[in-house]
Design an enzyme around this catalytic site. Structure first.
Site, PDB file in Angstrom:
ATOM      1  N   GLN A   1       1.074  -1.089  -0.093  1.00 22.31           N
ATOM      2  CA  GLN A   1       0.169  -0.044   0.212  1.00 22.31           C
ATOM      3  C   GLN A   1       0.831   1.312  -0.132  1.00 22.31           C
ATOM      4  O   GLN A   1       0.813   2.490  -0.570  1.00 22.31           O
ATOM      5  CB  GLN A   1      -1.031  -0.081   1.167  1.00 22.31           C
ATOM      6  CG  GLN A   1      -1.689  -0.911   1.271  1.00 22.31           C
ATOM      7  CD  GLN A   1      -3.000  -1.470   0.373  1.00 22.31           C
ATOM      8  OE1 GLN A   1      -3.489   0.242  -0.467  1.00 22.31           O
ATOM      9  NE2 GLN A   1      -2.896  -1.257  -1.149  1.00 22.31           N
TER      10      GLN A   1
ATOM     11  N   HIS B   1       1.848   3.105  -3.461  1.00 22.90           N
ATOM     12  CA  HIS B   1       1.322   3.836  -4.476  1.00 22.90           C
ATOM     13  C   HIS B   1       1.462   5.599  -4.560  1.00 22.90           C
ATOM     14  O   HIS B   1       1.156   6.029  -5.155  1.00 22.90           O
ATOM     15  CB  HIS B   1      -0.352   3.351  -3.478  1.00 22.90           C
ATOM     16  CG  HIS B   1      -1.057   1.756  -4.138  1.00 22.90           C
ATOM     17  ND1 HIS B   1      -1.172   2.023  -5.593  1.00 22.90           N
ATOM     18  CD2 HIS B   1      -0.798   1.023  -3.561  1.00 22.90           C
ATOM     19  CE1 HIS B   1      -1.754   1.032  -6.068  1.00 22.90           C
ATOM     20  NE2 HIS B   1      -1.892   0.402  -4.671  1.00 22.90           N
TER      21      HIS B   1
ATOM     22  N   GLU C   1      -9.785   0.683   4.357  1.00 20.94           N
ATOM     23  CA  GLU C   1      -9.882  -0.195   2.884  1.00 20.94           C
ATOM     24  C   GLU C   1     -10.035  -1.556   3.026  1.00 20.94           C
ATOM     25  O   GLU C   1     -11.171  -2.245   1.728  1.00 20.94           O
ATOM     26  CB  GLU C   1      -9.615   0.346   1.744  1.00 20.94           C
ATOM     27  CG  GLU C   1      -9.684   0.429   0.503  1.00 20.94           C
ATOM     28  CD  GLU C   1      -8.504   1.726  -0.653  1.00 20.94           C
ATOM     29  OE1 GLU C   1      -7.746   1.703   0.294  1.00 20.94           O
ATOM     30  OE2 GLU C   1      -8.897   1.486  -1.850  1.00 20.94           O
ATOM     31  N   HIS C   2      -8.748  -2.233   3.321  1.00 18.42           N
ATOM     32  CA  HIS C   2      -8.482  -2.960   3.059  1.00 18.42           C
ATOM     33  C   HIS C   2      -7.863  -3.502   4.427  1.00 18.42           C
ATOM     34  O   HIS C   2      -6.900  -2.465   4.760  1.00 18.42           O
ATOM     35  CB  HIS C   2      -7.212  -3.276   2.279  1.00 18.42           C
ATOM     36  CG  HIS C   2      -7.192  -3.202   1.095  1.00 18.42           C
ATOM     37  ND1 HIS C   2      -6.186  -1.461   0.394  1.00 18.42           N
ATOM     38  CD2 HIS C   2      -7.184  -2.778  -0.513  1.00 18.42           C
ATOM     39  CE1 HIS C   2      -6.625  -0.992  -1.038  1.00 18.42           C
ATOM     40  NE2 HIS C   2      -7.567  -2.399  -1.669  1.00 18.42           N
TER      41      HIS C   2
ATOM     42  N   ASP D   1      -5.758  -6.671  -5.962  1.00 10.94           N
ATOM     43  CA  ASP D   1      -5.329  -5.439  -6.353  1.00 10.94           C
ATOM     44  C   ASP D   1      -5.696  -6.329  -8.327  1.00 10.94           C
ATOM     45  O   ASP D   1      -5.831  -5.608  -8.665  1.00 10.94           O
ATOM     46  CB  ASP D   1      -3.890  -4.959  -6.813  1.00 10.94           C
ATOM     47  CG  ASP D   1      -4.322  -4.328  -5.112  1.00 10.94           C
ATOM     48  OD1 ASP D   1      -5.517  -4.103  -5.028  1.00 10.94           O
ATOM     49  OD2 ASP D   1      -3.099  -3.560  -4.952  1.00 10.94           O
TER      50      ASP D   1
ATOM     51  N   HIS E   1     -53.913  14.398  -3.390  1.00 10.80           N
ATOM     52  CA  HIS E   1     -53.282  13.076  -3.111  1.00 10.80           C
ATOM     53  C   HIS E   1     -54.985  12.108  -2.708  1.00 10.80           C
ATOM     54  O   HIS E   1     -55.570  10.974  -3.932  1.00 10.80           O
ATOM     55  CB  HIS E   1     -52.878  13.079  -1.995  1.00 10.80           C
ATOM     56  CG  HIS E   1     -51.224  13.419  -2.652  1.00 10.80           C
ATOM     57  ND1 HIS E   1     -50.893  14.891  -2.724  1.00 10.80           N
ATOM     58  CD2 HIS E   1     -49.970  12.315  -2.225  1.00 10.80           C
ATOM     59  CE1 HIS E   1     -49.770  14.851  -2.754  1.00 10.80           C
ATOM     60  NE2 HIS E   1     -49.346  13.436  -3.094  1.00 10.80           N
TER      61      HIS E   1
END
Lengths: 433, 433
Positions: free
Chosen positions: B259, B262, B327-328, B361, B420
């Site tokens: 990670q 990145h 996230e992961h 991934d 209505h």
């Protein structure tokens, strides 16, 4: 009078395009004010919320008074007539039964490589529901927002409802109670959205905020999006009725007016295969407008945005409907199911002449929070799915990693992400070593 | 060195809170520039897009040159090595198989009142996928965005990918082809988002836009939201590994680095029940950083945002994980399924030590577009569901309307929405003769 169009007219395409692109909503730019309010609530918490509530709702409160006590709620509920209580209970039971069917299933399987894959759904832990005060304080909207959240399994559901001058709608309190809402606060506006998103000393923050509101509320929801989840920002309501000549013009007129009476920016459209029927509906509308309580609003909407469109056949009607992507679509034709198959972009479809749209607003079961402004092309109405989230699951065995790991190594190298590849390589080395 | 925390320290809560709230991303305010670009593309169409492409990508084009021809795409695909082609095919097949299981089911039933209720799913008609150019041009992201759209049934899927100085990534072209993408345009930035949302002479507008991009692309997606649907705006990537002492420190170090490499804003966290193991992982990270190609980026991320947290037991690990909502989430423990049950907020869970996050991934099958920045509390990764929408269906019979219509009349009256109620009353009058 509304616009009358005929698909055989030479200028039809231009006129229909104009109708489609008409901007019906003036969104005042309140973003700067809203940004200040949010910053103030983040900085000063309860104190800011209380000051703003005194300023905008003319309601002096202390922190302890922000939340309705259980006794207060019960007191308001006791004011509701038996008839109204039973009607709300019927609505709640039907909405609950419908939404319970939406609960998604977990999945888990093993594939050829031996890898175990799947996903799991879990509920959002805490949700906040904004309920407008005053005239637009609709108990039915409380049911439509709160019940899906509770069916999803949301543990903590908080409502904020402003009570300008201290005026409380007992039906809103009963709707909250019937829906299983956990906390009710008498605050509103951007300050309520900020309190729900960021928390104050009295109000714990939530993870997701839903519910309708004015321009300030909408701007605040846009601003807190990301910090929390939000539902969509709804525009003015719309209905499209597709009807053949075999209908009572007065019924269709009332269906069109049931959207028009919401708001002068609402839009009511009729597409019909029978020009004479179209004229008869327009006449029936004029007649009803003579006596309707909200005729000023309904008449304004109908005059400014209403349209009666005559088409050659139902296929053409479906094609136009898909370009409109209506929030509400009523199909008053002999075979509504066949026509529904062709109408692929719509928030909710009401099948046949015995299903006026108003049924869906209250007691049908499906949600009445639906995509407006052509967004049914890409989004759906509120549902249990808005209060759950999916976690994907993957489990490799050594054999699975041997089978598919090398492809990951190659792609990681292609993308120049060396550590990605090495995390696989290190494990494969052990297996192959 | 990263932060080392121990849940038994007296100042742990403060330190963990600081870690949780650390702002990792500088978002430059490009909103004004983006607003101008969008207005320009709306006003001048192709001409604006071409000018901006020449300006930002140093690429002079005419309108006919904006779109890659089928021959051009095939030419680029032919440049891909067999090894890479096979790896992409493996990935595409596995991603497709996983996402095919996500296709939602239609439902239709008749309830006690005789009302027919249900819903129906339909695909978004046209979708646009933004693919970044240059270094972050990842073929795997093309697969992850395009395959769910095609599995959902999207008829028209267009890609925009900038090609600065005319440089094209052949793997991106092959990924597009394998995914069944219909149109590929060599444009990027806010102008590509505007072209997809509003259309130009050459590019027809789409209904939904997904895919990652820089600050300009993100701002443009926010601005066109409402006109079209968008996926979420992703923040920097994150991983949380929960590991007991029974793991190879080097494997976990590589998972953390996969990670960190990145982006310097990425975050890699380790929670362990074994303080000594935590130190061993940190040492293994330092060793790997000596040789990693992207050690400057990975080392920067690890130094600024990395953390090793020692906890008493796995229950405590799960509780912290739920506050992080990663996230992961990688679970390298003896019984990962039992621990996964307790980790309710996570984008994707990787079960056991044979499942490095990098598998997910590329070739695992689940999507790698996942909620960042704690948004797994309320949202899910990309899926087939992002490319479909639900239409609710209701059909009353005369008997059903008799049974539930009166409740709708009462609630309409309570909400002062007379038309209505009358739309129901008129029909009941006919039934009651």
């Amino acid at each position: 009078m509304p616009v009358f169009l005929d698909s055989t007219d030479t200028d039809f395409e231009a006129a229909f395009g104009a109708l489609l692109n008409a901007k019906r909503e003036d969104s005042p730019d309140v973003d700067a004010v809203v940004a200040e309010i949010i910053a103030d609530v983040r900085a000063r918490g309860d104190a800011a919320v209380l000051e703003l509530t005194e300023k905008f709702d003319r309601l002096p409160l202390d922190a302890a008074g922000m939340r309705f006590s259980a006794e207060e709620i019960d007191g308001y509920c006791a004011q509701v007539s038996d008839e109204e209580r039973q009607a709300l209970e019927t609505a709640a039971a039907r909405i609950r039964a419908y939404h319970e069917k939406q609960l998604p299933r977990d999945e888990r399987w093993t594939d050829d490589s031996g890898a175990e894959l799947g996903w799991r759904w879990t509920a959002v832990s805490a949700a906040g529901l904004y309920v407008p005060g005053g005239l637009a304080s609709y108990p039915s909207s409380v049911l439509m927002n709160a019940i899906p959240a509770k069916v999803a399994g949301v543990e903590r559901l908080a409502i904020t409802v402003p009570t300008p001058d201290g005026v409380v709608n007992p039906l809103v309190m009963l709707a909250a109670k019937l829906s299983g809402v956990d906390e009710v606060y008498r605050i509103g506006g951007a300050q309520a959205i900020a309190a729900l998103a960021y928390g104050t000393e009295t109000i714990a923050p939530v993870d997701k905020i839903t519910g309708p509101g004015n321009a300030f509320v909408a701007a605040a929801k846009r601003r807190v999006f990301g910090k929390v989840g939000i539902d969509m920002i709804a525009g003015p309501s719309e209905i499209l009725v597709i009807a053949d000549g075999d209908n009572d013009p007065d019924w269709i007129a009332l269906d069109l007016m049931s959207q028009a009476e919401h708001d002068e920016s609402a839009q009511s459209l009729l597409i019909t295969t029978d020009a004479g029927f179209g004229r008869a509906v327009a006449e029936a509308v004029e007649k009803r407008l003579e006596t309707l309580e909200r005729s000023a609003i309904a008449g304004g909407s109908w005059r400014d945005y209403g349209a009666v469109i005559t088409v050659r056949d139902l296929d053409e009607a479906a094609a136009l409907s898909n370009r409109i992507a209506p929030e509400h679509l009523e199909l008053c034709v002999a075979d509504p199911d066949a026509l529904a198959e062709k109408c692929t972009h719509a928030g909710a479809i009401f099948l046949g002449q015995w299903t006026p749209e108003a049924i869906g607003d209250y007691v049908g079961g499906p949600n009445h929070v639906l995509p407006t402004a052509r967004s049914a092309r890409f989004s759906s109405g509120l549902s249990v799915m808005d209060f759950v989230k999916r976690t994907t699951l993957a489990r490799m065995t050594p054999a699975a990693l041997k089978a598919i790991g090398p492809a990951a190594e190659i792609l990681a190298t292609s993308e120049s992400l060396e550590a990605h590849g090495l995390s696989v390589t290190a494990r494969l080395k052990k297996l192959n070593g």
